[in-house]
Design a protein around this motif. Structure first.
Motif, PDB file in Angstrom:
ATOM      1  N   THR A 122      62.145 -30.638 -63.607  1.00 18.18           N
ATOM      2  CA  THR A 122      61.776 -30.812 -65.013  1.00 18.18           C
ATOM      3  C   THR A 122      63.040 -31.030 -65.828  1.00 18.18           C
ATOM      4  N   LEU A 123      62.884 -31.808 -66.903  1.00 20.19           N
ATOM      5  CA  LEU A 123      63.934 -31.985 -67.898  1.00 20.19           C
ATOM      6  C   LEU A 123      63.431 -31.359 -69.187  1.00 20.19           C
ATOM      7  N   HIS A 124      64.320 -30.699 -69.921  1.00 21.80           N
ATOM      8  CA  HIS A 124      63.919 -30.063 -71.188  1.00 21.80           C
ATOM      9  C   HIS A 124      64.914 -30.427 -72.267  1.00 21.80           C
ATOM     10  N   LEU A 125      64.421 -30.705 -73.464  1.00 18.96           N
ATOM     11  CA  LEU A 125      65.281 -30.970 -74.610  1.00 18.96           C
ATOM     12  C   LEU A 125      65.245 -29.755 -75.531  1.00 18.96           C
ATOM     13  N   TRP A 126      66.419 -29.131 -75.731  1.00 17.82           N
ATOM     14  CA  TRP A 126      66.536 -27.937 -76.574  1.00 17.82           C
ATOM     15  C   TRP A 126      67.064 -28.316 -77.949  1.00 17.82           C
ATOM     16  N   ASN A 127      66.450 -27.752 -78.978  1.00 17.35           N
ATOM     17  CA  ASN A 127      66.952 -27.907 -80.334  1.00 17.35           C
ATOM     18  C   ASN A 127      67.874 -26.727 -80.636  1.00 17.35           C
ATOM     19  N   LEU A 128      69.160 -27.001 -80.885  1.00 19.43           N
ATOM     20  CA  LEU A 128      70.137 -25.940 -81.155  1.00 19.43           C
ATOM     21  C   LEU A 128      70.396 -25.779 -82.649  1.00 19.43           C
ATOM     22  N   ARG A 129      69.614 -26.466 -83.480  1.00 22.83           N
ATOM     23  CA  ARG A 129      69.838 -26.397 -84.924  1.00 22.83           C
ATOM     24  C   ARG A 129      69.109 -25.213 -85.549  1.00 22.83           C
ATOM     25  N   LEU A 139      59.809 -32.918 -69.565  1.00 20.62           N
ATOM     26  CA  LEU A 139      59.329 -34.019 -68.724  1.00 20.62           C
ATOM     27  C   LEU A 139      59.351 -33.534 -67.290  1.00 20.62           C
ATOM     28  N   LYS A 140      58.188 -33.599 -66.641  1.00 25.28           N
ATOM     29  CA  LYS A 140      58.075 -33.093 -65.265  1.00 25.28           C
ATOM     30  C   LYS A 140      57.932 -34.277 -64.312  1.00 25.28           C
ATOM     31  N   PHE A 141      58.915 -34.421 -63.392  1.00 21.21           N
ATOM     32  CA  PHE A 141      58.849 -35.479 -62.379  1.00 21.21           C
ATOM     33  C   PHE A 141      57.920 -35.032 -61.256  1.00 21.21           C
ATOM     34  N   ASN A 142      57.008 -35.886 -60.881  1.00 25.20           N
ATOM     35  CA  ASN A 142      55.999 -35.509 -59.880  1.00 25.20           C
ATOM     36  C   ASN A 142      56.352 -35.971 -58.470  1.00 25.20           C
ATOM     37  N   ARG A 143      56.965 -37.175 -58.370  1.00 25.91           N
ATOM     38  CA  ARG A 143      57.134 -37.759 -57.038  1.00 25.91           C
ATOM     39  C   ARG A 143      58.573 -37.716 -56.531  1.00 25.91           C
ATOM     40  N   GLU A 144      59.522 -37.440 -57.417  1.00 19.19           N
ATOM     41  CA  GLU A 144      60.923 -37.462 -56.994  1.00 19.19           C
ATOM     42  C   GLU A 144      61.652 -36.203 -57.451  1.00 19.19           C
ATOM     43  N   ARG A 145      62.683 -35.846 -56.704  1.00 16.69           N
ATOM     44  CA  ARG A 145      63.479 -34.653 -57.006  1.00 16.69           C
ATOM     45  C   ARG A 145      64.750 -35.054 -57.742  1.00 16.69           C
ATOM     46  N   GLU A1015      60.476 -50.670 -74.279  1.00 20.85           N
ATOM     47  CA  GLU A1015      59.196 -51.066 -73.671  1.00 20.85           C
ATOM     48  C   GLU A1015      59.015 -52.572 -73.671  1.00 20.85           C
ATOM     49  N   SER A1016      59.514 -53.234 -74.725  1.00 20.36           N
ATOM     50  CA  SER A1016      59.300 -54.687 -74.833  1.00 20.36           C
ATOM     51  C   SER A1016      60.027 -55.426 -73.705  1.00 20.36           C
ATOM     52  N   ALA A1017      61.207 -54.896 -73.276  1.00 17.61           N
ATOM     53  CA  ALA A1017      61.985 -55.592 -72.243  1.00 17.61           C
ATOM     54  C   ALA A1017      61.608 -55.146 -70.835  1.00 17.61           C
ATOM     55  N   SER A1018      61.431 -53.832 -70.654  1.00 22.77           N
ATOM     56  CA  SER A1018      61.273 -53.342 -69.275  1.00 22.77           C
ATOM     57  C   SER A1018      59.853 -52.889 -68.941  1.00 22.77           C
ATOM     58  N   GLY A1019      58.968 -52.913 -69.930  1.00 27.42           N
ATOM     59  CA  GLY A1019      57.599 -52.493 -69.674  1.00 27.42           C
ATOM     60  C   GLY A1019      57.464 -50.982 -69.616  1.00 27.42           C
ATOM     61  N   LYS A1020      56.281 -50.530 -69.246  1.00 25.07           N
ATOM     62  CA  LYS A1020      56.028 -49.091 -69.195  1.00 25.07           C
ATOM     63  C   LYS A1020      56.295 -48.544 -67.798  1.00 25.07           C
ATOM     64  N   ALA A1021      56.728 -47.296 -67.748  1.00 25.68           N
ATOM     65  CA  ALA A1021      56.944 -46.643 -66.451  1.00 25.68           C
ATOM     66  C   ALA A1021      55.606 -46.207 -65.876  1.00 25.68           C
ATOM     67  N   SER A1022      55.581 -46.022 -64.569  1.00 24.01           N
ATOM     68  CA  SER A1022      54.373 -45.554 -63.897  1.00 24.01           C
ATOM     69  C   SER A1022      53.989 -44.173 -64.433  1.00 24.01           C
ATOM     70  N   ARG A1023      52.745 -44.004 -64.822  1.00 21.19           N
ATOM     71  CA  ARG A1023      52.304 -42.727 -65.408  1.00 21.19           C
ATOM     72  C   ARG A1023      52.385 -41.578 -64.423  1.00 21.19           C
ATOM     73  N   SER A1024      52.202 -41.888 -63.139  1.00 19.58           N
ATOM     74  CA  SER A1024      52.183 -40.806 -62.141  1.00 19.58           C
ATOM     75  C   SER A1024      53.580 -40.304 -61.816  1.00 19.58           C
ATOM     76  N   ALA A1026      56.087 -39.270 -63.898  1.00 21.80           N
ATOM     77  CA  ALA A1026      56.508 -38.082 -64.654  1.00 21.80           C
ATOM     78  C   ALA A1026      55.509 -37.807 -65.759  1.00 21.80           C
ATOM     79  N   GLN A1027      55.406 -36.533 -66.107  1.00 22.08           N
ATOM     80  CA  GLN A1027      54.416 -36.118 -67.104  1.00 22.08           C
ATOM     81  C   GLN A1027      55.144 -35.479 -68.288  1.00 22.08           C
ATOM     82  N   HIS A1028      54.813 -35.944 -69.494  1.00 15.84           N
ATOM     83  CA  HIS A1028      55.459 -35.427 -70.714  1.00 15.84           C
ATOM     84  C   HIS A1028      54.736 -34.176 -71.192  1.00 15.84           C
ATOM     85  N   ILE A1029      55.525 -33.121 -71.521  1.00 16.91           N
ATOM     86  CA  ILE A1029      54.935 -31.867 -72.014  1.00 16.91           C
ATOM     87  C   ILE A1029      55.587 -31.554 -73.357  1.00 16.91           C
ATOM     88  N   PRO A1030      54.814 -31.539 -74.466  1.00 19.24           N
ATOM     89  CA  PRO A1030      55.427 -31.167 -75.754  1.00 19.24           C
ATOM     90  C   PRO A1030      55.856 -29.707 -75.697  1.00 19.24           C
TER      91      PRO A1030
END
Length: 1099
Positions: A122-129, A139-145, A1015-1024, A1026-1030
């Motif tokens: 998983t990747l996490h963005l921390w607000n330090l303000r 963001l949780k990666f499902n298929r890759e480490r 998105e306009s240049a490279s398109g969308k990434a495969s949904r499976s 990674a999964q976005h978690i607010p």
């Protein structure tokens, strides 16, 4: 009330009694009568539980990052913790909910944000303000480490390398994946038949953002052209790669390898390395390759304007350096410095003057994260000295074995301890200021002094200033220096009561007012210390040896053997016990060859130089008896007004007059009862002379020494079974009952018997079977008479009973205020006194806060007694139980303290089932009951303590102290007290490209990453993929950080981003709503113009 007293005696033996309800009804009726007399001010709304701060070195560190503009350091751990450090006094602790290990940290430099990558992919963005940082996106990666991340300076696109060798790109603003992917099979040679391994490095060329350097574990490095989506160059090497670093001009890079070599490559010469270095390899004469060395785990390549570049690396030592400590190597020009570390290196970072990778780096320090320490090395001074670390990271220097917490201490204590501690500081540190200097301190709303004392496994004791949620070491005392150190294992036959750490501290008893300190150690030793600002040399260390061992007779008739008469006063059977000894007894074995009459440790017999601070007053040791080791001490108390120290274990109790250096009392626990023992236990007659138990305490005074022999007893396993087991084989029911340890001791001035008309000095003794016994102390007058006349110790006959082991006792006066034990004010003992001073001393009486004799005599005081199961308030002198509270039925109380809060007092308890509870006094009304922390290990039980003003602490890991509060007021003020991590700082200007570089090219090439990765240049990434978690710190997190217009604008933008809407017309409308306050309108307009084209995290 006689019937009621019988109930109390049977309380501990019978779980439920039919008359219990009747007696409790009687208590409630009495309680009603007394309630009108004492007004209780504490209510439930005064209590709230929350964690405040965490101090100490981050346990099991795993990752390191530094923001060179904000000057903030971040450390991640294997348990998912995140610790942030700014200037001394600015610290913050956060925790990833998953508890997965942090594998990498990346600051968004000067933007008040941080990305963490975890082992659960998983990747996490921390607000330090905000004062308490929060996660905004995950963001949780499902298929890759995930194996490696890289975020270029001032970029919003994060490169994420994986175990499969692919690189994905994440937009850190929205935390979504780009459709642009660099696949491993496109990056490597098409002819290559094997997989290149996981990604171990990603970085862009400092001079060309469009070129990405990718390092694969197998030894392949690829320079990837982001625009043309193909590899420009491929660099192959036989040895596995651990790390890669660029030269700032972007023409060379350096790799570190698993065979202890460094390879330097010219970007445009991929066939072979420009140079190969083996920093620690032995150079062989015949031109052969040097012998392989250990892997170089990390390398950094930093340039300076004025001189040679620095190459800094960890690891790479030759294999024949057995036992060599871990090293950091600094290569600068022709010089190579090898800096040895105390622990293995987890990671290191070079601190540089500029955040721009394409400028001369000008390194000034290296921060080295070790397994159990944090070291900063000054690169600018000759010899590379280290900076003096201002953070409290040495709590675990030796493992913590116990701790005590004192809030609202006398105001002169911290300066006194600091002044003696300042002399202990090491020399040779860097002269420069500590370079991690970001953040701002919070407001100090608490003004009272707080002190934490930690006891350690090596026998050391540390005093810490803990005022206003900070922590700073004041003074360190080494208790082991009074003992002879054993030179080898054969030379230490007596210390086998414990396998290791024979000097470990078990109990600390401290009187802040008189500054008297008493410790009990694991080898059944007690040391009393007096505080002095003068240095002294003690010619002979005063010491006493005490025989304290006891056994129960299986047959309940002591008639079989003759009982000798009692020794007459003044003719003690063991005069050695009374006279201070210069060295331990010489008799090391009894008649049957068993070890006898020797202590576990040997006191030094040479003069001892004692520095200002705590100095030894007396050493007391329990000795072996007939082959049985002394049992560890379970309870300890010292009183400066009486000049007495008392301690107990599972065999009995001993009291010592430390002014006259004599043993006043030395009894088996059963002898304390005299003829009132509810269990009808009988002591077995000893092999040598001994005193009959029937006499109990009745005839003991100062001159009556306890008999020479104590019989052996089954070893108690009171809460700690670290000591060796007894060889006694009988485990009858009486035998089990006999394992009654002394669990609580309290000196006080109160009513000792029902018939008393005035309070008198006494000692209250609590045992593990729930009994409370009272011993009367008859003290001689003060001054010289105190040193000449004996202290008379006698029983009162008072016995009280509760369920469970007694933990704590305290006394209240008629108004419900706490009666503090009497104490003597501190004075300097090592200065000769003049005649006037002596006269004053003779007249001076100890300070005592007992009620005046003019108060109503009946029901003059209340005893508050807390056990593992229940609490009782007993009226004195009548000894009626007026309030009773069963604290827990299914668990047991680990720690109970009577503490002051909001000008009142309460009982605070921590249960083994994780509940923290408080009760009003004297009525024992429940005020707080919160499930906080289940008892997961003995460390928490050993170190948890409450103190005044709603403060508490415990050792949350072997290296960290967690402080918490149960006070509503402190919880409300906490936000103000916490420091700010983020402070607005201008980003330094980018390096000047120069006229000719601008004219002919060759300067840094920029790249429109949005055009490539959007998105306009490279398109969308495969949904499976990674999964976005607010994150929970989304809008609420920014709300907490929203100070002024910038924060409001950020909040508006973030809210709209999360809904996935465009920031067109809605931006103006939302902004207008948020900035509706008139006072902000002008400010808002200026800010909007300034920050119109920036995203929230760039403010």
């Amino acid at each position: 009330m006689r019937k009621f007293n019988i109930r109390k005696v049977l309380d501990g033996l019978t779980a439920v009694s039919s008359a219990a309800s009747a007696s409790s009804a009687a208590q409630q009726q009495q309680a009603g009568n007394r309630e009108s007399e004492i007004q209780e001010t504490l209510q439930s709304e005064h209590f709230q539980l929350c964690k405040t701060v965490r101090h100490g070195f981050p346990y099991q560190p795993s990752a390191l990052a530094f923001d060179p503009v904000q000057k903030i350091l971040a450390i991640g751990t294997q348990t998912g913790a995140l610790r942030l450090f700014g200037r001394p006094g600015v610290e913050c602790y956060c925790q990833h909910d998953s508890g997965a290990a942090v594998i990498q940290l990346q600051f968004l430099i000067n933007e008040g944000a941080l990305v963490s990558a975890l082992a659960d992919d998983t990747l996490h963005l921390w607000n330090l303000r905000q004062k308490r940082p929060a996660i905004i996106h995950s963001l949780k990666f499902n298929r890759e480490r995930i194996t490696f991340c890289h975020l270029p300076f001032q970029s919003k696109w994060l490169y994420v390398g994986t175990e499969r060798g692919n690189i994905h790109i994440v937009n850190v603003e929205s935390f979504t994946l780009s459709g642009y992917v660099i696949m491993w099979n496109k990056a490597i040679e098409l002819s290559s038949k094997s997989h290149p391994g996981p990604i171990v490095h990603i970085s862009d060329n400092p001079m060309d953002e469009g070129k990405l350097l990718i390092g694969f574990e197998s030894g392949t490095v690829v320079l990837w052209d982001l625009k043309s989506k193909k590899a420009d160059y491929r660099y192959s090497h036989d040895e596995a790669i651990h790390s890669v670093a660029w030269h700032h001009e972007g023409k060379q890079f350096i790799c570190s390898h698993s065979d202890g070599t460094l390879t330097i490559w010219n970007v445009k010469s991929p066939t072979r390395p420009f140079q190969t270095i083996t920093p620690h390899g032995k150079q062989l004469k015949d031109g052969k390759k040097p012998e392989p060395c250990k892997p170089i785990l990390k390398v950094e390549y930093k340039t300076t304007r004025a001189g040679e570049p620095f190459i800094i690396l960890s690891g790479g030592l030759s294999y024949d350096t057995v036992g060599r400590r871990p090293c950091l190597t600094v290569m600068h020009g022709k010089s190579t410095a090898v800096l040895e570390m105390d622990y293995s290196i987890v990671d290191f970072l070079t601190l540089c003057e500029t955040p721009y990778p394409n400028d001369f780096q000008e390194p000034y320090a290296v921060v080295v994260l070790l397994e159990k320490d944090l070291v900063l090395i000054d690169l600018a001074q000759n010899g590379y000295p280290i900076f003096e670390n201002p953070y409290p990271l040495t709590i675990h220097e030796s493992p913590v074995t116990c701790c005590e917490y004192f809030a609202d201490c006398p105001v002169d204590l911290i300066p006194a301890l600091y002044s003696v501690g300042a002399r202990q500081k090491r020399q040779g540190y860097s002269k420069k200021e500590w370079p991690i200097s970001g953040g701002n301190w919070g407001m100090i709303t608490q003004s009272y002094p707080e002190i934490i004392i930690t006891g350690h496994a090596d026998g050391s004791i540390k005093f810490w200033d803990a005022s206003a949620i900070t922590l700073q070491v004041l003074y360190k005392l080494k208790t082991a220096k009074v003992f002879e150190k054993s030179r080898n294992k054969d030379d230490r036959p007596n210390t086998d009561i414990v396998d290791e750490d024979p000097y470990a501290i078990q109990i600390i008893s401290w009187c802040p007012e008189s500054r008297m300190l008493c410790i009990a150690g694991v080898s059944a030793h007690v040391i009393i210390y007096r505080f002095s600002k003068q240095e002294v040399t003690t010619e002979v260390i005063p010491m006493l040896e005490v025989r304290l061992l006891y056994e129960i007779n299986d047959i309940e008739s002591p008639d079989g053997e003759q009982v000798p008469p009692l020794p007459t006063p003044g003719t003690g059977s063991n005069p050695q016990s009374i006279v201070p000894q210069s060295h331990p007894s010489t008799s090391s074995s009894s008649s049957d060859g068993l070890r006898d009459n020797v202590p576990c440790l040997k006191v030094k017999n040479s003069p001892l130089k004692q520095s200002p601070g705590y100095q030894i007053e007396l050493v007391i040791q329990l000795v072996w008896v007939s082959g049985e080791p002394p049992q560890q001490i379970t309870s300890l108390a010292v009183n400066s007004a009486y000049g007495l120290v008392v301690f107990g274990n599972c065999n009995g109790i001993a009291m010592v007059d430390y002014l006259q250096k004599t043993v006043l009392l030395n009894l088996g626990t059963i002898e304390l009862y005299g003829s009132n023992d509810p269990y009808r236990r009988e002591p077995r007659s000893p092999r040598k002379t001994r005193q009959p138990s029937g006499a109990g305490l009745c005839d003991i005074n100062e001159g009556t020494m306890v008999p020479e022999d104590r019989c052996k007893s089954p070893t108690s396993d009171v809460k700690d079974n670290s000591f060796s087991r007894s060889r006694s084989s009988s485990v009858t029911s009486i035998d089990k009952e006999s394992r009654e340890a002394i669990s609580a001791l309290h000196f006080c001035e109160t009513f000792t018997r029902k018939a008393d008309t005035s309070p008198s000095p006494c000692l209250w003794v609590g045992t593990t079977l729930g009994t409370v016994l009272v011993i009367v102390l008859n003290l001689p007058p003060g001054g010289e008479q105190r040193l000449l006349q004996p202290v008379i110790v006698s029983p009162s006959g008072t016995i009280l009973r509760l369920k469970g082991a007694i933990l704590r006792m305290a006394f209240l006066d008629t108004t419900g205020s706490l009666v503090s034990p009497a104490h003597e004010p501190w004075r300097e003992h090592n200065v000769p006194e003049d005649k006037d001073e002596k006269d004053k001393l003779k007249k001076r009486r100890p300070v005592s806060v007992s009620p005046s004799s003019s108060q109503e005599i009946s029901e003059n005081q209340y005893a508050v007694i807390c056990s593992e199961k229940q609490a009782k308030v007993i009226s004195l002198p009548s000894q009626n139980c007026i309030y009773k509270q069963n604290i827990t039925e299914t668990s047991f109380v680990l720690r109970g303290d009577i503490v002051s809060l909001s000008n009142s007092i309460c009982l605070a308890c921590f249960c083994a089932n994780g509940h923290i509870m408080t009760f009003s006094l004297p009525s024992l009304r429940p005020l707080l009951d919160v499930y906080y922390l289940p008892l997961t290990n003995m460390r928490i039980a050993r170190t948890f303590c409450f103190t005044n003003n709603g403060q508490a602490l415990y050792l949350v890991s072997p290296t960290e102290i967690q402080r918490l509060t149960y006070s509503q007021e402190t919880c409300e003020n906490l936000q103000e007290m916490l420091g700010e991590l983020f402070t607005p700082v201008e980003t330094p200007e980018a390096p000047n490209r120069g006229f000719f570089k601008g004219l002919f090219g060759g300067g840094a090439q920029s790249l429109d990453r949005e055009e490539l990765f959007g998105e306009s240049a490279s398109g969308k990434a495969s949904r499976s993929l990674a999964q976005h978690i607010p994150g929970p710190g989304g809008i609420e997190g920014v709300k907490g950080a929203a100070s002024g217009v910038v924060g409001e604008l950020a909040r508006a933008r973030l809210a709209l981003d999360e809904r996935g809407q465009k920031l067109g017309e809605l931006e103006e409308k939302t902004a207008a709503m948020l900035y509706s306050a008139d006072s902000f309108s002008k400010h808002a307009h200026e800010m909007m113009l300034k920050y119109k084209d920036k995203k929230w995290y760039q403010f």
